[in-house]
Design a protein around this motif. Structure first.
Motif, PDB file in Angstrom:
ATOM      1  N   GLY A 154       0.781  -1.236   0.000  1.00 23.69           N
ATOM      2  CA  GLY A 154       0.000   0.000   0.000  1.00 23.69           C
ATOM      3  C   GLY A 154       0.809   1.280   0.000  1.00 23.69           C
ATOM      4  O   GLY A 154       0.252   2.370   0.140  1.00 23.69           O
ATOM      5  N   LYS A 155       2.142   1.171  -0.143  1.00 19.13           N
ATOM      6  CA  LYS A 155       2.967   2.389  -0.190  1.00 19.13           C
ATOM      7  C   LYS A 155       2.807   3.070  -1.539  1.00 19.13           C
ATOM      8  O   LYS A 155       2.264   2.494  -2.484  1.00 19.13           O
ATOM      9  N   ASN A 156       3.303   4.283  -1.646  1.00 22.20           N
ATOM     10  CA  ASN A 156       3.180   5.043  -2.880  1.00 22.20           C
ATOM     11  C   ASN A 156       4.025   4.395  -3.972  1.00 22.20           C
ATOM     12  O   ASN A 156       5.256   4.361  -3.887  1.00 22.20           O
ATOM     13  N   PRO A 157       3.411   3.868  -5.027  1.00 21.97           N
ATOM     14  CA  PRO A 157       4.188   3.179  -6.077  1.00 21.97           C
ATOM     15  C   PRO A 157       5.130   4.119  -6.823  1.00 21.97           C
ATOM     16  O   PRO A 157       6.112   3.666  -7.415  1.00 21.97           O
ATOM     17  N   LEU A 158       4.849   5.432  -6.768  1.00 20.21           N
ATOM     18  CA  LEU A 158       5.712   6.390  -7.455  1.00 20.21           C
ATOM     19  C   LEU A 158       7.103   6.441  -6.832  1.00 20.21           C
ATOM     20  O   LEU A 158       8.054   6.919  -7.458  1.00 20.21           O
ATOM     21  N   LEU A 190      11.911  -1.970  -6.315  1.00 20.38           N
ATOM     22  CA  LEU A 190      13.094  -1.372  -5.678  1.00 20.38           C
ATOM     23  C   LEU A 190      12.840   0.108  -5.422  1.00 20.38           C
ATOM     24  O   LEU A 190      12.298   0.802  -6.301  1.00 20.38           O
ATOM     25  N   PRO A 191      13.212   0.617  -4.260  1.00 20.88           N
ATOM     26  CA  PRO A 191      13.045   2.049  -4.004  1.00 20.88           C
ATOM     27  C   PRO A 191      13.797   2.857  -5.059  1.00 20.88           C
ATOM     28  O   PRO A 191      14.923   2.529  -5.435  1.00 20.88           O
ATOM     29  N   THR A 192      13.166   3.889  -5.556  1.00 23.08           N
ATOM     30  CA  THR A 192      13.805   4.699  -6.596  1.00 23.08           C
ATOM     31  C   THR A 192      14.847   5.629  -5.992  1.00 23.08           C
ATOM     32  O   THR A 192      14.722   6.079  -4.843  1.00 23.08           O
ATOM     33  N   ALA A 193      15.864   5.907  -6.772  1.00 28.75           N
ATOM     34  CA  ALA A 193      16.906   6.843  -6.331  1.00 28.75           C
ATOM     35  C   ALA A 193      16.595   8.258  -6.792  1.00 28.75           C
ATOM     36  O   ALA A 193      17.303   9.210  -6.442  1.00 28.75           O
ATOM     37  N   LYS A 194      15.530   8.414  -7.576  1.00 28.04           N
ATOM     38  CA  LYS A 194      15.184   9.709  -8.116  1.00 28.04           C
ATOM     39  C   LYS A 194      14.474  10.582  -7.081  1.00 28.04           C
ATOM     40  O   LYS A 194      13.892  10.087  -6.112  1.00 28.04           O
ATOM     41  N   ALA A 195      14.506  11.883  -7.350  1.00 31.29           N
ATOM     42  CA  ALA A 195      13.838  12.849  -6.459  1.00 31.29           C
ATOM     43  C   ALA A 195      12.439  13.154  -6.996  1.00 31.29           C
ATOM     44  O   ALA A 195      12.115  12.903  -8.158  1.00 31.29           O
TER      45      ALA A 195
END
Length: 1000
Positions: free
Chosen positions: A880-884, A965-970
């Motif tokens: 349920g976390k933010n997929p973005l 995978l957690p994104t490295a982008k801002a």
């Protein structure tokens, strides 16, 4: 490749939906242009570059404003002119729904709402489909209930003449019609309200008498003296369809004995005369005993001669009833002998209350063994089966009861003027007791017929009446009915059974408010004078002057000398006018002859409540078959009754009566009775399973309002994203659209087809279910959630944005048209808010759903639903976390599924691909094997997807793996997606859009 795919069965979308872009989290606030709750300084500086939705169309309208808004919509959209408009246009064919006339004796109620709204949904659907709809509203205006209500308002009503009574009744009916008509118009019912039909119109009455004339000429109408259902409270005969049954009626039942006068020859050896012998009889109507002419037995049943332990006398009764009867009489019976019913032949009894009268023992098949003694007291004047037995054996039919239900002088001094259901019953019981014939009296609770209007008990009473011989009609009627489509099919057998039970139809009523039976009687002999000439003369007069002429004109103007002479009479003044009027079911049952047009005079549909299976449906069928040998309808649609929301009948004492006017405009206290508007009432009708009982109450109405508000939110989203879009110039061809957009058109075409079929089958609750599912699951939860980034953050005229706007425009049009017959106010309101529709003709003047067959792309479902299956796995893996905030890696073995995903994302990794849009991630990577650098602790979800193409010829089940995978982008300060190198700088896509805006 996609265009080459063939049909495959659709899979359910099982995905859990998250935000499609950063702006999606404020979906509610976007809709009404409020600021998001939290917005950073960097984000706010780019807000004006984001294309958020905007529309003046309200997501919700306060209840107090809803009624006025609907009235305004009716005026702006020309509700009152729609019927005339569609009658004047060229149409491919006509659709006729014949309006069964509601009774003009009271205020409009929810039963009216259910019926009229169902009819209006049907008519509006056919108007939109291009038919020329024929629908003429009408009212049933004659009859006792109207007469009684009208007279209740007048002091000294008993002194009024027939003409004065008729005038009062007509005025009352006219007031009721105006009340009901105003309500029907407010509900949005489409009709030419200046041209309705009423059964008191002279032309209607003349057409009714023409049907009577044809039926009389064909020998279907006759006069006879026989028992009929009689209402003492109304002093008139009633037809079976005018009865209602009180299941808790209490009768004074008696067990009585008829002393045997002549022993049946076959029982002579058993009954030797040494002990008195009687036949034992039970009845729930002691008052009918004075009219007894016989005692009936069942020929095939077994009967016993028993000895009573208490009195020593011998009694005859059914063998099956010996023990139970002895228990009721608190005694014991010793069985002396047992015989067949036929062995009782040629026996006779003494009448228990009239000395010297003999009552023969006679065989009859109507005798039942379920209650009583198996021997039935037979009074031909007070029972249909009794009369049949009497006719067969040529017994007299003596009636000692007058029109008000009191014993006549012929009944004797002990009974004269006594009410048969009250003191008359008591007097007969005392006479039985005095004669030594009464063995027991007890209260008996059972179902008993009541007058449906006065709510008082009925009796069966022999009188001279006019009848339709349904025995000679019903065989043809049943054959004709089998060719009629009846919805639901369960109603077919019920109507056939009701027809089968109807051996005659009493059509005469002893009142003055109605259409007179055109018959004259010879003063001295009482012989009737009626023939083709007399009826034709009356029809001509009625057509010009109405049926008041029967009461106002002297007999010389109604009956010609030639007709009298032809009948063998001498002087017109030797005759008097008949005083009976026609049954109101005959009134309404001949409406086809007045309302239906063309040589066929046949409607496509009759649509009424289930009570009309024995009422209007049947009287219309019988009159039409008798005169034309065909039904007046092609289809019957039968709906249930309205009940309180707990399934109970509506009652003022319970406080659960629902007034349609209060539903629409609210009550005195809006906190208790809020105003909902007419569309809520219409939604309630459409969403209900109308083929059973239909429940209504506050809970039901609140749910209907909430459903409409959800629909309004969906509509507002589509309207809000139409700004600056013109379908004529800005639409994108389907072949150039995103695949998910093509997929939505595919679903839209399928939705349109299913909705159309549901309307055709009168299954409006299915229409509502299809609408709710499509709007909620396919549009709001799925499509809207993934296209928001394209809508809000792409450049205004970018083909990618125009692609989904094209779909939204088509979806808005299809959805609004699909519910327009049900919610016409909402549909027209939406059309008034579509920015690119200037001076629109509105929903109903511009046709039905126009979903192109070219939108149907079999196989496209496999690509989108395959992606959705993997998105399902992805969202499930991040709890349920933010997929973005995540990047997703999809690993698929080489094969058909991989090729389908490649069609959505050609490159290996992308933040802007069609596949990534569906996945709603920061970035999507499509691989054929797991990358070696995958972290050891990565959460890998596996799944399978079955591809089924070419009607099952191509079946391939492919395995896939999803890695989040957690994104490295801002987070991009403009689109709020995690696609930027810095939180203070827009992502590449947004920089490009901003640059484009700056250069224009």
């Amino acid at each position: 490749m996609l265009g080459a795919w063939r049909a495959a069965p659709r899979l359910r979308l099982r995905a859990r939906f998250g935000p499609a872009c950063g702006w999606a989290r404020s979906a509610a606030s976007e809709a009404d242009s409020r600021q998001p709750v939290e917005e950073s300084r960097q984000e706010s500086q780019y807000r004006d570059t984001v294309l958020l939705p905007h529309s003046r169309f309200a997501a919700q309208r306060p209840g107090r404003l809803q009624p006025d808004t609907e009235l305004d919509t009716q005026q702006k959209s020309g509700f009152l002119e729609l019927y005339s408009w569609q009658r004047q246009r060229k149409a491919k064919q006509e659709f006729c729904l014949h309006d069964g006339p509601p009774y003009a004796n009271g205020d409009p109620h929810v039963g009216h709402a259910l019926n009229k709204i169902l009819k209006d949904i049907t008519n509006r659907f056919h108007v939109m489909r291009g038919y020329k709809v024929h629908y003429v509203p009408g009212w049933d205006c004659h009859g006792l209930p109207i007469e009684l209500k009208a007279l209740s308002e007048v002091k000294g009503a008993e002194n009024l003449s027939p003409v004065e009574i008729r005038q009062k009744a007509k005025e009352f009916a006219e007031r009721a019609i105006e009340k009901q008509k105003a309500a029907f118009i407010r509900w949005g019912i489409m009709a030419d309200w200046a041209n309705c039909y009423c059964t008191f119109d002279p032309k209607y009455e003349a057409n009714q008498l023409r049907v009577f004339h044809k039926m009389y000429d064909k020998g279907f109408i006759y006069q006879d003296y026989k028992p009929v259902f009689w209402s003492p409270s109304a002093k008139t005969a009633l037809a079976e369809a005018e009865l209602e049954y009180n299941e808790q009626h209490v009768s004074r039942s008696v067990y009585m004995k008829f002393p045997l006068l002549k022993s049946p020859p076959k029982l002579a050896s058993v009954i030797d005369g040494s002990s008195p012998t009687s036949v034992l009889v039970w009845t729930t109507q002691p008052w009918t005993v004075p009219a007894n002419q016989a005692v009936c037995y069942m020929p095939d049943a077994e009967y016993s001669v028993v000895k009573c332990a208490t009195t020593g006398e011998h009694l005859i009764l059914a063998a099956d009833r010996v023990e139970s009867t002895a228990a009721v009489l608190d005694t014991q019976f010793e069985v002396i002998s047992t015989c067949k019913g036929v062995d009782l032949a040629d026996g006779s009894c003494a009448h228990p209350t009239i000395p010297g009268r003999v009552s023969p023992l006679l065989p009859a098949n109507h005798v039942t063994m379920a209650k009583g003694t198996g021997l039935v007291h037979t009074a031909p004047a007070h029972g249909m089966e009794d009369y049949s037995v009497a006719s067969h054996h040529q017994l007299p039919t003596e009636c000692f009861v007058d029109e008000s239900g009191h014993f006549t002088e012929a009944a004797g001094p002990e009974l004269k003027n006594k009410n048969v259901l009250e003191e008359g019953n008591e007097a007969v019981i005392k006479m039985l007791q005095a004669a030594g014939s009464l063995l027991k009296e007890e209260k008996y609770v059972h179902s008993y017929p009541y007058d449906w209007r006065t709510k008082k008990p009925m009796i069966i009473r022999a009188s001279k009446q006019w009848f339709v011989n349904t025995t000679n009609v019903k065989a043809t009627a049943q054959e004709v009915l089998k060719k009629v489509k009846i919805i639901p099919t369960s109603a077919v057998s019920r109507m056939l059974e009701m027809l089968d039970r109807r051996t005659f139809w009493c059509i005469s009523r002893q009142r003055c408010w109605g259409v007179p039976i055109p018959v004259f009687y010879q003063k001295d002999t009482g012989e009737s004078l009626i023939n083709s000439e007399t009826i034709t003369d009356i029809i001509k007069i009625v057509e010009q002057q109405g049926t008041d002429a029967w009461w106002t004109l002297p007999i010389e103007q109604l009956l010609s000398k030639e007709a009298v002479a032809k009948a063998g009479g001498h002087d017109v003044l030797d005759y008097v006018k008949g005083q009976d009027v026609l049954d109101i079911w005959f009134d309404s049952g001949t409406s086809w002859a007045h309302v239906l047009e063309g040589a066929e005079q046949r409607a496509d549909v009759y649509l009424e409540g289930k009570d009309q299976l024995g009422g209007w449906f049947q009287s219309s069928l019988l009159t039409s078959v008798a005169t034309r040998k065909k039904a007046p309808y092609k289809t019957l649609v039968v709906h249930g009754f309205t009940l309180g929301e707990k399934g109970e009948k509506m009652s003022k004492s319970i406080g659960n009566v629902v007034d349609p006017d209060v539903v629409i405009n609210g009550g005195d206290d809006h906190t208790k009775d809020p105003p909902y508007g007419a569309d809520v009432l219409r939604w309630w009708v459409a969403e209900s399973n109308v083929f059973t009982e239909v429940l209504i109450g506050p809970v039901v109405l609140n749910a209907a309002r909430d459903d409409i508000n959800k629909l309004r939110n969906t509509l507002r989203f589509m309207l809000g994203n139409m700004a600056g879009f013109n379908p004529e110039t800005d639409s994108i061809p389907p072949s150039e659209m995103y695949i998910v957009d093509q997929y939505m058109l595919h679903l839209l075409q399928d939705y349109g087809s299913k909705v159309t079929e549901a309307y055709k089958e009168y299954d409006y609750s299915k229409v509502v279910r299809l609408l709710q599912t499509f709007c909620s699951r396919n549009l709001s939860n799925f499509y809207f959630s993934i296209i928001k980034d394209r809508l809000y953050c792409e450049e205004e005229k970018d083909p990618k944005r125009r692609s989904c706007q094209t779909v939204l425009a088509e979806a808005l049009d299809v959805v609004v048209r699909s519910f327009a017959p049900i919610l016409p106010h909402l549909a027209e309101e939406v059309f008034q808010h579509i920015p690119y529709k200037k001076d629109s003709e509105g929903v109903f003047r511009t046709g039905w759903i126009n979903a192109s067959s070219g939108w149907k792309k079999p196989g496209i479902e496999e690509a989108i639903e395959g992606a959705c299956a993997m998105r399902d796995s992805f969202l499930g893996s991040i709890s349920g976390k933010n997929p973005l905030e995540y990047e997703v890696i999809i690993v698929i073995e080489p094969g058909l599924l991989f090729e389908l995903m490649e069609a959505l994302q050609a490159e290996e990794s992308s933040r802007v691909s069609q596949l990534n849009e569906i996945m709603m991630a920061s970035q999507t990577t499509l691989l054929s094997e797991i990358p070696k650098e995958t972290p050891a602790d990565a959460n890998i979800v596996t799944g399978n997807f079955l591809i089924n193409l070419e009607g099952g010829d191509i079946r391939e089940e492919s395995a896939y793996k999803v890695i989040a995978l957690p994104t490295a982008k801002a987070k991009c300060p403009r689109c709020r997606r995690y696609t930027s190198d810095s939180s203070s700088t827009p992502c590449p896509r947004c920089l490009k859009v901003i640059a484009g805006k700056g250069s224009t």
